[in-house]
Every structure is written in structure tokens, then in C-alpha cells.
Design an enzyme around this catalytic site. Structure first.
Site, short mmCIF file in Angstrom:
data_model
loop_
_atom_site.label_atom_id
_atom_site.label_comp_id
_atom_site.label_asym_id
_atom_site.label_seq_id
_atom_site.Cartn_x
_atom_site.Cartn_y
_atom_site.Cartn_z
N GLY A 80 49.07 57.09 40.37
CA GLY A 80 47.63 57.37 40.32
C GLY A 80 46.97 56.83 39.06
N THR A 81 47.62 55.87 38.42
CA THR A 81 47.10 55.30 37.17
C THR A 81 45.71 54.67 37.38
OG1 THR A 81 49.40 54.59 36.91
CG2 THR A 81 47.84 53.86 35.23
N THR A 82 45.57 53.91 38.46
CA THR A 82 44.31 53.21 38.71
C THR A 82 43.16 54.22 38.90
OG1 THR A 82 45.70 51.69 39.98
CG2 THR A 82 43.32 51.38 40.16
N HIS A 141 52.83 52.79 30.28
CA HIS A 141 53.89 53.41 31.07
C HIS A 141 55.07 53.76 30.16
CE1 HIS A 141 52.00 52.62 34.87
NE2 HIS A 141 52.19 51.32 34.86
N TYR A 230 48.82 64.12 40.46
CA TYR A 230 48.06 63.43 41.50
C TYR A 230 47.65 64.41 42.61
CZ TYR A 230 47.16 59.72 45.02
OH TYR A 230 46.60 58.88 45.95
N LYS A 300 47.06 53.77 50.64
CA LYS A 300 46.62 54.90 51.46
C LYS A 300 46.13 56.09 50.64
CE LYS A 300 49.32 55.47 55.38
NZ LYS A 300 50.68 55.76 55.95
N GLY A 301 46.78 56.27 49.50
CA GLY A 301 46.38 57.38 48.63
C GLY A 301 46.55 58.75 49.28
P1 A3P Z 1 49.84 54.79 47.81
O1 A3P Z 1 50.69 53.57 47.70
O2 A3P Z 1 50.63 56.01 48.17
O3 A3P Z 1 48.67 54.61 48.69
P2 A3P Z 1 49.00 53.37 40.47
O4 A3P Z 1 47.54 53.30 40.29
O5 A3P Z 1 49.69 54.21 39.45
O6 A3P Z 1 49.59 52.03 40.65
O7 A3P Z 1 49.23 54.16 41.84
C1 A3P Z 1 48.91 53.59 43.07
C2 A3P Z 1 48.78 54.67 44.10
O8 A3P Z 1 47.54 55.36 43.88
C3 A3P Z 1 48.70 54.08 45.51
O9 A3P Z 1 49.24 55.10 46.36
C4 A3P Z 1 47.19 53.93 45.70
O10 A3P Z 1 46.79 53.84 47.03
C5 A3P Z 1 46.69 55.21 45.03
N1 A3P Z 1 45.30 55.10 44.57
C6 A3P Z 1 44.69 54.03 44.01
N2 A3P Z 1 43.41 54.29 43.75
C7 A3P Z 1 43.19 55.57 44.18
C8 A3P Z 1 42.03 56.40 44.22
N3 A3P Z 1 40.87 55.97 43.77
N4 A3P Z 1 42.17 57.64 44.71
C9 A3P Z 1 43.36 58.07 45.18
N5 A3P Z 1 44.49 57.33 45.18
C10 A3P Z 1 44.40 56.09 44.69
#
Ligand code: A3P
Length: 336
Positions: A80-82, A141, A230, A300-301
Site C-alpha cells: 500500500g506504499t503508493t 523499504h 492496509y 485490484k486493491g
Molecule cells: P493489489 O496487487 O493487491 O491490487 P505498493 O503500492 O506498496 O506497491 O502496493 C501495491 C498494492 O496496493 C496493489 O495491491 C495495488 O492495487 C494497491 N493500491 C495501489 N493504489 C491503491 C489505492 N489508491 N488504494 C488502495 N489500494 C491501492
């Protein structure tokens, strides 16, 4: 530009040749593995690091100078970094940008909140970070024990996000597979990926050590490290955003709350909004060693997507790792 941007100009020059040689020697002395996920990883300070990123990690450790106002976001990849970057950027900059002119409309969150090890120290061991707007926002990270002392000792804040490893491993498989495809690399199975994850050999792992390191610090110094999940963000985003805003010293005012500011930020940073923006549909991230597209960060989130991918024996294995490494310290995850 009005928002976060750092210069790739060297602030200090000299001695870098010598530094580089010493770093190369150090890296050559570390245990190394060749993985399916990333070509080479090195075991450095008890965590597995992509070898090409190590010089950046070392430059960060040696040269970063923390300011008291800095905010550092930390996580395991695919936790959920993004999302956290978009949310914290919006909270911190809400007096400068409204929803109609937020830089999130035209820049991916990873550009607005740069990673220490991939971007800030990616092309220059001594970037000039003094001109960044304060509070400066960064992300990493790297496990807590390996952060530079100046981050630990200063008043700067750390916000950590973690995610149920059952979902994180599935997310990480999809992400790495997509990247492998865009870089013409061989595919590998979820089983292979899962094995490496459970062995703790995924980048920045073992995941349990990294998560527990930040968890421990947040319990000992709650004013220093805010520990988020998350799943809690998915369940109660308004409550979690209030917590974050208070933690960084910028609590929402009554007028802001009544005026719907929190809901606006939530909507702007939702997966659907960010995923549908042109910048995140077609943009690319500057990456030296691979093709990385903005869309790779949005899938998918969902909480509980693992149910569709992991076999019962995989679930048992990961659950028992969590039981052994995390539960004794009170860390549990919601599974759906
Ligand atoms: P999924 O692959 O389960 O869909 P990170 O940002 O640490 O790389 O994590 C990526 C995960 O966070 C992915 O999960 C992505 O879809 C989800 N993600 C990205 N943006 C998001 C948002 N705005 N709200 C919720 N989940 C999000």
C-alpha cells in the site's frame, strides 16, 4: 515546479571514486543469490537487497541529513506504499493544493514522494535535497535498524504501512510478473514466488523482520513511528487519515472536517481515481535497470484476494510463519 523535486547536481564532490571502490569491495564480500524475481540480491545488514540498489542504500546511509520536519514513509513492497504516498502528500500539502490542481493529477505518487534507495540516491550519491519544500516527504523499504542514525535521532516522523502477507505475496507475484513481461524476462509460477517469500528472500525481506522492526519501534516510540495496516485503511479511511494528520502535526480543523476535506482526499487518492488518471494509465517511471510503468502500481486493491490464488497448504505455511514470528508480539491481520 512547485512540489517536491530534487536536483541531481552533486552538493559535494571529491573522494567519490575512492568511495565507489570501497563500496564495490564491500558488495563483492556479501552473500549473494540469483533469484527468479530479481537477477541478483545481496544479504546486507540482515536484509536481502537487489544488488544494483545497494550502492544507493549505502549512499543514503552515509550522506542523508535529516531535518526535524521530514516525513519518511516506510513499507514492505506491495503493502500500500503508493496509496500511502498519495494520502500523505495530500494531507501535508492541503493548504497549497486543492483537488482541482493537485500534482497527483499529473504525477504518479512515486514521483511526488521519491524513494531513497531507488530514486533520491539512484543517480547521485550526494543529491542536493536542501531546496525541497518542507516538510520533505521520502519513502523507503529499508528495515528500521538500517536507517541512517540521523533519521532515528532527529524529530522527523516515520509512517509505516504493512499488509497481510497473504495478500502482499499475491500482489508481489502479479507485480513482478508484469515487470518481467515488459522486460522480456522469463515468467515464473506463484509456487516459486511463494517459496522465496516464505524463505524471507524477497527484496527487503525477510518480511517478518522488516515488519516487526517498525512495529517494535512504534510501540517504544509512538510519537516517532506510526504503524498502519492496509486493511485498517480499507475499513476506516476517515479515522486513519485523522490519525495520520495528527501524527504529522497537521490535524484537520473542524471547518475542514465539516467542509468534507477528508472525504475529498479519500476520493482523490482512491484506487479508482488514481488508476483512471492518464498519467497512471500511460506514464512510465524513470528506472535505470528495467521498464517500470505507472499502471503496474494499481491492480485490484482488495483485502482477501489471496483466497483466489493460494492453496490451503500455502495458507497454512504462511499462517504458521506469521504465528511464529508476529503473533507473539501481538501483530495480527484481518483476512477479509
Ligand atoms: P493489489 O496487487 O493487491 O491490487 P505498493 O503500492 O506498496 O506497491 O502496493 C501495491 C498494492 O496496493 C496493489 O495491491 C495495488 O492495487 C494497491 N493500491 C495501489 N493504489 C491503491 C489505492 N489508491 N488504494 C488502495 N489500494 C491501492
Amino acid at each position: 515546479m512547485a512540489h517536491q523535486q530534487f536536483s541531481s547536481q552533486s552538493a559535494i564532490v571529491g573522494g567519490e571514486e575512492h568511495d565507489r571502490e570501497a563500496i564495490d569491495e564491500l558488495i563483492a564480500s556479501l552473500p549473494q543469490r540469483k533469484g527468479v524475481v530479481r537477477p541478483f540480491q545481496s544479504l546486507y545488514q540482515n536484509f536481502w537487497c537487489p544488488t544494483y540498489v545497494l550502492p544507493n542504500v549505502i549512499a543514503f546511509q552515509r550522506h542523508f541529513q535529516a531535518k526535524h520536519e521530514d516525513i519518511v514513509l516506510a513499507s514492505q513492497p506491495k503493502s500500500g506504499t503508493t496509496w500511502l504516498k498519495a494520502l500523505v502528500f495530500s494531507i501535508v500539502n492541503r493548504s497549497r493544493f486543492g483537488i482541482s490542481n493537485t500534482p497527483l493529477l499529473t504525477s504518479n505518487p512515486h514521483v511526488l514522494v521519491p524513494s531513497f534507495e531507488f530514486r533520491v540516491y539512484g543517480s547521485n550519491p550526494r543529491p542536493n535535497l536542501d531546496s525541497l519544500v518542507e516538510p520533505r516527504l521520502f519513502q523507503t523499504h529499508i528495515p528500521y535498524p538500517s536507517l541512517p542514525e540521523c533519521i532515528k535521532q532527529s524529530d522527523c516522523r516515520i509512517i509505516y504501512i504493512c499488509r497481510n502477507p497473504l495478500d502482499a505475496v499475491v500482489s508481489s507475484w502479479h507485480f513482478n510478473l508484469e515487470i518481467a513481461q515488459s522486460n522480456d524476462q522469463l515468467k515464473w509460477s506463484l509456487e516459486e514466488h511463494f517459496e522465496i517469500y516464505c524463505q524471507g528472500k524477497m527484496s527487503f525481506g525477510p518480511f517478518w523482520d522488516q515488519i516487526m522492526g517498525y512495529s517494535k519501534e512504534s510501540l517504544e516510540r509512538p510519537h516517532k513511528v506510526l504503524f498502519l495496516k492496509y486493511e485498517d485503511l480499507k475499513e476506516d479511511i476517515v479515522g486513519q487519515l485523522k490519525k495520520v494528520a495528527e501524527f504529522v502535526g497537521l490535524p484537520f480543523t473542524e471547518e475542514e472536517e465539516e467542509g468534507g476535506m477528508i472525504e475529498e482526499i479519500t476520493k482523490m487518492c482512491s484506487l479508482k481515481t488514481l488508476k483512471d488518471l492518464e498519467v497512471n494509465k500511460s506514464g512510465k517511471l524513470p528506472a535505470k535497470h528495467m521498464k517500470l510503468e505507472n499502471r503496474n502500481f494499481f491492480r485490484k486493491g482488495e483485502v482477501g484476494d489471496w483466497v483466489k490464488h493460494l492453496t490451503p497448504s500455502m495458507v497454512d505455511r504462511l499462517n504458521s510463519i506469521m504465528q511464529e514470528k508476529m503473533s507473539p508480539f501481538g501483530l495480527e491481520f484481518k483476512t477479509s
